[in-house]
Scaffold this motif. Structure first.
Motif, mmCIF file in Angstrom:
data_model
loop_
_atom_site.group_PDB
_atom_site.id
_atom_site.type_symbol
_atom_site.label_atom_id
_atom_site.label_comp_id
_atom_site.label_asym_id
_atom_site.label_seq_id
_atom_site.Cartn_x
_atom_site.Cartn_y
_atom_site.Cartn_z
ATOM 1 N N PRO A 232 6.160 6.209 9.414
ATOM 2 C CA PRO A 232 5.540 4.962 8.956
ATOM 3 C C PRO A 232 5.338 4.822 7.455
ATOM 4 C CG PRO A 232 4.446 5.754 10.921
ATOM 5 C CD PRO A 232 5.420 6.822 10.518
ATOM 6 N N TRP A 233 4.943 5.881 6.765
ATOM 7 C CA TRP A 233 4.626 5.722 5.343
ATOM 8 C C TRP A 233 5.685 6.337 4.441
ATOM 9 C CZ3 TRP A 233 1.918 8.679 8.780
ATOM 10 C CH2 TRP A 233 1.975 10.044 8.604
ATOM 11 N N ASN A 234 6.917 6.302 4.858
ATOM 12 C CA ASN A 234 7.989 6.861 4.022
ATOM 13 C C ASN A 234 8.023 6.227 2.629
ATOM 14 O OD1 ASN A 234 9.004 8.827 5.636
ATOM 15 N ND2 ASN A 234 10.751 7.666 6.378
ATOM 16 N N LYS A 235 7.839 4.898 2.604
ATOM 17 C CA LYS A 235 7.962 4.191 1.326
ATOM 18 C C LYS A 235 6.610 3.832 0.740
ATOM 19 C CE LYS A 235 12.551 2.305 2.252
ATOM 20 N NZ LYS A 235 13.390 1.062 2.359
ATOM 21 N N GLU A 236 5.703 3.365 1.574
ATOM 22 C CA GLU A 236 4.380 2.982 1.085
ATOM 23 C C GLU A 236 3.385 3.045 2.218
ATOM 24 O OE1 GLU A 236 4.771 -1.839 1.542
ATOM 25 O OE2 GLU A 236 5.380 -0.914 -0.351
ATOM 26 N N GLU A 237 2.148 3.279 1.876
ATOM 27 C CA GLU A 237 1.113 3.376 2.891
ATOM 28 C C GLU A 237 0.803 2.002 3.430
ATOM 29 O OE1 GLU A 237 -3.459 4.720 2.703
ATOM 30 O OE2 GLU A 237 -2.001 6.336 2.459
ATOM 31 N N GLY A 238 0.485 1.933 4.715
ATOM 32 C CA GLY A 238 0.184 0.661 5.343
ATOM 33 C C GLY A 238 -1.196 0.137 4.994
ATOM 34 N N VAL A 239 -1.513 -0.996 5.581
ATOM 35 C CA VAL A 239 -2.826 -1.655 5.386
ATOM 36 C C VAL A 239 -3.777 -1.131 6.441
ATOM 37 C CG1 VAL A 239 -4.034 -3.857 5.370
ATOM 38 C CG2 VAL A 239 -1.702 -3.701 4.466
ATOM 39 N N LYS A 240 -4.952 -0.714 6.044
ATOM 40 C CA LYS A 240 -5.932 -0.209 6.997
ATOM 41 C C LYS A 240 -6.481 -1.359 7.834
ATOM 42 C CE LYS A 240 -9.918 2.867 7.351
ATOM 43 N NZ LYS A 240 -10.897 3.693 6.607
#
Length: 242
Positions: A232-240
Motif C-alpha cells: 500500500p505505501w510503496n509510493k506514499e503513505e495513505g490518508v488516516k
C-alpha cells in the motif's frame, strides 16, 4: 442530519443502495449533488473498513485471519465505477472473479442486456480481499493468494462445513489505525481505452479515488516491495481514516 454509520451492523452496511438515499435529497445530477453522493459512499466505505479491521475476522477450521488490506468497488448509475465486476447476489456472499475474491454488496445486475442498459435499475459491487494475516502470523499478500488460502482444498464427496471460511465477530474488538489510498489497478492506459471504450472517462474518474484500505502491522516490514509490488505505501503513505 446524516445517519451515524457506526450504529449499523456490518451486514446492513453491505446494502449500499439502500443507505444512499438517506444522505441526500437531491435528485438532479449537477456537480454538487454528485459530490455529496460520492462523499456518502466514501463514508460507508470508511464505516465498513473500521468494522472489518477492528471487529471481524475470517474463520476457517481452527484458523482465523485478520484483514490487512481491502479494496472497495461499487457501480450504479450515479457512481459508474466501471471496473467493478458485474454480479447478481445478496449482500454478504463470497464472489469469485478473475482478480480474486469479494465480500459482495447487495447487487442487482440482470443478464438481459436491454434491462441492464437502464442503469438506474443496476447496482453491484463488493470488497476485494487483498491481504490477510493468519493467527500463526503467516501473511498472505495479494488477492489471488488470499483466495487460494481460504478456498484451497475441500472433500468433494464429504464436505465439512467447518472447513468453509466464514466472517465472524472477534471475541474482543480492537482499535487499529486504518489508512486509505488509491486502489492497485494494474491496467495500462492503452488497454483501458480499449476495454472500457465509451466508459473510459468514468474509469479515469474513479481510478485515483482512495478506495483501498489497510492497517500498518509490524509484519508488513518483512514484505519487500519486490515481493509484493502492490504494497500500500510503496509510493506514499495513505490518508488516516478518522
Amino acid at each position: 442530519m446524516e445517519k451515524d454509520l457506526k450504529d449499523f451492523q456490518l451486514i446492513e452496511l453491505l446494502d449500499i443502495k439502500s443507505l444512499l438515499p438517506d444522505y441526500s435529497d437531491k435528485s438532479d445530477e449537477d456537480k454538487e449533488a454528485k459530490e455529496v453522493r460520492n462523499k456518502a459512499i466514501a463514508k460507508i466505505y470508511d464505516a465498513i473498513a473500521k468494522k472489518l479491521f477492528n471487529e471481524y475476522h475470517i474463520k476457517k477450521g481452527d484458523s482465523t485471519y485478520d484483514f490487512l488490506e481491502i479494496e472497495f468497488y461499487y457501480f450504479d448509475d450515479k457512481h459508474p465505477d466501471v471496473i467493478t465486476y458485474e454480479r447478481n447476489l445478496s449482500k454478504g456472499q463470497w464472489f469469485f472473479h478473475d482478480s480474486g475474491l469479494d465480500i459482495s454488496f447487495e447487487s442487482f445486475c440482470p443478464k438481459d442486456e436491454t434491462e441492464k442498459s437502464n442503469n438506474q435499475n443496476v447496482y453491484y459491487g463488493g470488497i476485494l480481499i487483498r491481504s490477510l494475516i493468519r493467527n500463526d502470523k503467516k501473511i498472505f499478500t495479494g488477492p489471488q493468494k488470499c483466495t487460494w488460502e481460504l478456498f484451497d482444498t475441500f472433500n468433494a464427496f464429504d464436505p465439512c462445513p467447518t472447513r468453509f471460511p466464514i466472517i465472524e465477530k472477534k471475541s474482543a474488538d480492537q482499535q487499529v489505525d486504518i489508512y486509505k489510498t488509491k486502489r492497485w489497478i494494474n491496467i495500462k492506459d492503452d488497454r483501458a481505452k480499449v476495454r472500457f471504450d465509451g466508459l473510459y472517462d468514468s474509469y479515469k474518474e474513479n481510478l485515483h479515488k482512495d478506495y483501498r484500505y489497510y492497517i500498518k502491522h509490524n509484519i508488513w516490514n518483512n514484505i519487500k516491495s519486490s515481493e509484493y509490488n502492490a504494497r500500500p505505501w510503496n509510493k506514499e503513505e495513505g490518508v488516516k481514516v478518522s
